[in-house]
Design an enzyme around this catalytic site. Structure first.
Site, short mmCIF file in Angstrom:
data_model
loop_
_atom_site.label_atom_id
_atom_site.label_comp_id
_atom_site.label_asym_id
_atom_site.label_seq_id
_atom_site.Cartn_x
_atom_site.Cartn_y
_atom_site.Cartn_z
N GLU A 123 0.86 -1.60 0.18
CA GLU A 123 -0.14 0.14 -0.14
C GLU A 123 0.91 1.26 -0.18
OE1 GLU A 123 -4.15 -0.28 0.00
OE2 GLU A 123 -2.92 -2.22 -0.27
N SER A 183 -12.46 2.18 -8.95
CA SER A 183 -13.25 1.06 -8.10
C SER A 183 -13.52 2.21 -7.15
CB SER A 183 -12.23 0.09 -7.61
OG SER A 183 -10.97 0.33 -7.24
N ARG A 191 -6.99 12.36 -8.73
CA ARG A 191 -7.13 11.89 -9.82
C ARG A 191 -8.35 11.80 -10.48
NH1 ARG A 191 -7.28 5.46 -8.22
NH2 ARG A 191 -8.54 5.72 -6.69
N TYR A 227 -5.20 4.58 -22.30
CA TYR A 227 -5.80 4.71 -20.58
C TYR A 227 -5.30 5.49 -20.40
CZ TYR A 227 -6.66 0.81 -17.42
OH TYR A 227 -7.15 0.00 -16.04
N ASN A 232 -4.14 6.49 -6.68
CA ASN A 232 -5.26 7.04 -5.13
C ASN A 232 -4.12 7.97 -4.84
OD1 ASN A 232 -3.68 5.31 -4.08
ND2 ASN A 232 -5.33 4.05 -3.95
N TYR A 238 5.66 4.57 -6.26
CA TYR A 238 4.35 3.72 -5.84
C TYR A 238 3.67 3.86 -7.13
CZ TYR A 238 -0.67 2.40 -4.49
OH TYR A 238 -1.32 1.87 -4.07
N GLU A 241 -0.45 -1.45 -10.65
CA GLU A 241 -0.81 -2.47 -12.01
C GLU A 241 -1.82 -1.65 -13.12
OE1 GLU A 241 -3.07 -2.90 -8.45
OE2 GLU A 241 -4.62 -2.23 -9.37
N LYS A 242 -2.46 -0.34 -12.36
CA LYS A 242 -3.13 0.22 -13.45
C LYS A 242 -2.38 0.55 -14.55
CE LYS A 242 -5.19 2.22 -8.98
NZ LYS A 242 -4.85 1.73 -8.55
#
Ligand SMILES: *[C@@H]1O[C@H](CO)[C@@H](O)[C@H](O)[C@H]1NC(C)=O
Ligand SMILES: *[C@@H]1O[C@H](CO)[C@@H](O)[C@H](O)[C@H]1NC(C)=O
Ligand SMILES: *[C@@H]1O[C@H](CO)[C@@H](O)[C@H](O)[C@H]1NC(C)=O
Length: 346
Positions: A123, A183, A191, A227, A232, A238, A241-242
């Site tokens: 995280e 999500s 963002r 894309y 976040n 950091y 996977e995005k």
């Protein structure tokens, strides 16, 4: 030969000589970091099995423990979650979330001499609490940060070693322009603010909890040219996977996260478009539309695919086997993690 300087600042920079050179010469291989997955023999020490004890399953979700040899060709690593093996474990891997608010969830028995405790956290600092309470307790850190004792990013590029068998770049033109999968929608996040401004100038198809729901292993994203890979929170290294999902789907990622220089530690400069490359969302929108109409320009952002393939890290099998290798390689060393909070939040 170093790669010519070539950054996207404004659409005009497309004409820069460096970019043209890059197109003609192909992308030279950069020295991008990959996790350590090799056993380094220690002189005078007979190789023997290393036992890694998984203390808690991350977030309480049980995952199948890997056979490191079958899965990754990593030999003599035993991964177990049987706490009775604690006295004999060479390493104990402890996922941060389960001990963040409850340090009594840590092992209670004395630590055998030579045993390494590994602090594992994927995280960002914004979502990591309770670091002060665990200062000086761990022997090794394992995170997405390049300067961790055990470095494992969310994904990485692997140089294609056999250049005569190269896969051609992804099919150039795709029917749809720009996708975003999100999500956890929160108006407090940078963002979401950026998306709102960008959407004034270009259509963004939003998927995920906040938009049209996207089935698992969906190929929908493959129909898009670009894309939005917006993190976040913004922290050193950091990059989640995005970004790697975007590359795997063959789209060109538009990133918001740490600064461009930080992304360039992990990626060729032209493999992504950074929101900071443009003075305003309006100019970014114009640039995306220009690329969408002009395959020759778009090619610039895809040429690196001839030289690298994309690896998406397997949670948590790859983590355990990578940790096991590190425990083996550091067997005779003494390590203590000091200043965990200061380091991780820097
Ligand atoms: C803290 O962890 C211990 C040991 O795993 C557990 O018995 C206890 O219920 C936990 N406490 C809280 C408040 O979760
Ligand atoms: C969603 O985002 C908010 C604001 O950044 C954060 O506080 C919260 O923990 C996030 N929730 C999840 C499930 O990630
Ligand atoms: C591991 O860390 C503990 C706590 O700081 C320390 O006492 C111990 O000597 C370290 N062990 C190794 C093998 O590095």
């Amino acid at each position: 030969m170093s790669t010519p300087p070539c950054r996207v600042r404004t659409p005009r920079s497309l004409l820069c000589i460096g970019c043209t050179l890059l197109l003609l010469l192909g992308v030279s291989l950069l020295n991008l970091p990959e996790p350590q997955t090799q056993i380094v023999p220690i002189t005078g020490v007979q190789p023997s099995d290393v036992t890694l004890l998984v203390w808690t399953h991350p977030f309480g979700h049980h995952s199948r423990l890997p056979d490191c040899e079958a899965r990754f060709g990593i030999q003599m690593c035993v991964v177990t979650d049987d706490r009775r093996l604690y006295p004999d474990a060479d390493g104990v891997i402890i996922h941060h979330r389960e001990i963040a608010t409850n340090t009594s969830a840590l092992p209670r028995d004395p630590r055998p001499g030579g045993q390494k405790w590994i602090w594992m956290n994927f995280e960002s600092p914004s979502h990591t609490r309770g670091l002060r309470r665990i200062e000086g307790l761990f022997n090794l850190t394992m995170t997405y940060r390049l300067d961790s004792d055990i470095f494992l990013p969310y994904g990485y590029l692997v140089p294609r070693r056999h250049t005569h068998h190269v896969a051609p770049p992804t099919r150039l033109q795709r029917p749809r322009l720009l996708a975003w999968v999100i999500s956890n929608w929160s108006e407090l996040q940078a963002r979401v603010a950026y998306y709102r401004r960008l959407a004034n100038y270009v259509g963004v198809d939003v998927f995920g909890q906040a938009g049209v729901s996207l089935p698992e292993d969906s190929t929908v994203v493959r129909r898009y040219q670009f894309y939005l890979a917006l993190e976040n929170s913004q922290h050193t290294d950091y990059i989640t996977e995005k970004l790697w999902n975007s590359l795997l789907a063959g789209t060109v990622p538009v990133v918001l996260g740490p600064p461009r220089e930080n992304y360039e530690r992990f990626l060729p400069p032209e493999a992504f478009i950074h929101v900071d490359d443009f003075p305003s969302p309006r100019l970014l929108a114009q640039y995306l539309q220009l690329l969408h109409r002009s395959p020759a320009y778009l090619q610039r952002h895809l040429a690196w695919r001839r030289s690298y393939s994309v690896h998406l890290t397997a949670f948590w099998a790859e983590h355990y086997c990578t940790a096991c290798i590190a425990v083996r390689n550091k067997r005779l060393q003494k390590n203590i993690v000091t200043n965990l909070k200061h380091w991780f939040e820097s």
